[in-house]
Design a protein around this motif. Structure first.
Motif, PDB file in Angstrom:
ATOM      1  N   ARG A  15      -3.983  12.993  -1.825  1.00  0.00           N
ATOM      2  CA  ARG A  15      -2.975  11.968  -2.048  1.00  0.00           C
ATOM      3  C   ARG A  15      -3.593  10.848  -2.869  1.00  0.00           C
ATOM      4  NH1 ARG A  15      -0.889  10.423   3.273  1.00  0.00           N
ATOM      5  NH2 ARG A  15      -1.280  12.583   3.754  1.00  0.00           N
ATOM      6  N   THR A  55      -3.108   6.829  -2.704  1.00  0.00           N
ATOM      7  CA  THR A  55      -2.435   5.772  -1.949  1.00  0.00           C
ATOM      8  C   THR A  55      -2.299   4.473  -2.727  1.00  0.00           C
ATOM      9  OG1 THR A  55      -4.520   5.103  -0.929  1.00  0.00           O
ATOM     10  CG2 THR A  55      -3.179   6.729   0.256  1.00  0.00           C
ATOM     11  N   LEU A  88       1.575  12.217  -2.318  1.00  0.00           N
ATOM     12  CA  LEU A  88       0.843  12.793  -1.203  1.00  0.00           C
ATOM     13  C   LEU A  88       1.066  14.298  -1.118  1.00  0.00           C
ATOM     14  CD1 LEU A  88       2.800  11.637   1.978  1.00  0.00           C
ATOM     15  CD2 LEU A  88       3.645  11.394  -0.323  1.00  0.00           C
ATOM     16  N   SER A 125      -0.299  16.769  -8.621  1.00  0.00           N
ATOM     17  CA  SER A 125       0.861  15.950  -8.240  1.00  0.00           C
ATOM     18  C   SER A 125       2.159  16.445  -8.853  1.00  0.00           C
ATOM     19  CB  SER A 125       0.641  14.496  -8.641  1.00  0.00           C
ATOM     20  OG  SER A 125       0.587  14.368 -10.052  1.00  0.00           O
ATOM     21  N   SER A 140       5.800  10.529  -4.981  1.00  0.00           N
ATOM     22  CA  SER A 140       6.632   9.965  -3.907  1.00  0.00           C
ATOM     23  C   SER A 140       7.980   9.460  -4.419  1.00  0.00           C
ATOM     24  CB  SER A 140       5.875   8.845  -3.182  1.00  0.00           C
ATOM     25  OG  SER A 140       5.521   7.817  -4.087  1.00  0.00           O
TER      26      SER A 140
END
Length: 195
Positions: A78, A80, A116, A143, A160
């Motif tokens: 992931r 963040t 993530l 991703s 996301s």
């Protein structure tokens, strides 16, 4: 876009044939017990010219071992830091260029994270589109993966979008529109007519 929410029972070849794209929600492959029995119909939908966008699921307790029509393994990778640098691995790929030219500006204003449960292993059929990482970590290239399958495209993304859409992040909308439109010549033709 005309959007319709489908339940698992709605998924059959006739219903799928009415759509240009199917978007599978986050954690669907962790929570929908019978989704494995619909996988081949979804893969056939792609082979017949549809686009399938699979948003992240966790690698723990997957309901199928065949997440994609090709080899694909999900990790816990992931990013963040919502401001982490995003590098374009394949800047000429259609998903970054049509109908919207995606630039660094499209990754400004993201909230909470970049994404993530990225993939960390995939078949040669997939093209990795982006690379990113948190400070001090290795680049993560899983991703957004795109694979041509028959006449359509299968895409896996851990980006996301589920956080960015409610936050009104325009770049997320622009990139998602490109994913939905990938390979759709009729969209290209209609845009040329409007020029």
């Amino acid at each position: 876009y005309n959007v319709r929410v489908l339940a698992l029972d709605d998924i059959d070849p006739e219903t799928l044939s009415r759509f240009d794209a199917i978007v599978v929600g986050i954690r669907a492959y962790n929570t929908l017990d019978d989704i494995e029995f619909k996988q081949q119909q979804l893969f056939d939908f792609v082979a017949n010219g549809g686009n399938m966008i699979v948003q992240y699921s966790t690698s723990y307790r997957l309901k199928t071992d065949k997440l994609a029509p090709f080899d694909l393994k999900i990790s816990r990778d992931r990013v963040t830091d919502e401001t982490a640098e995003v590098r374009f691995l394949n800047p000429d790929h259609e998903v970054l260029n049509f109908p919207n030219k995606i630039t660094q500006n499209d990754f400004e204003g993201w909230t909470q994270e970049r994404g993530l449960y990225f993939a960390n292993s995939w078949g040669s059929e997939f093209t990795p589109i982006l690379s990113m990482n948190d400070k001090g970590e290795t680049p993560k290239e899983g991703s957004l993966l795109v694979a041509k399958h028959g006449k359509g495209y299968y895409m896996y993304t851990g980006l996301s979008f589920f956080r960015e859409f409610p936050a009104g992040v325009s770049g997320a909308y622009r990139l998602f529109a490109n994913m939905l439109s990938l390979g759709k010549d009729e969209i290209k033709a209609s845009l040329k007519l409007e020029d």
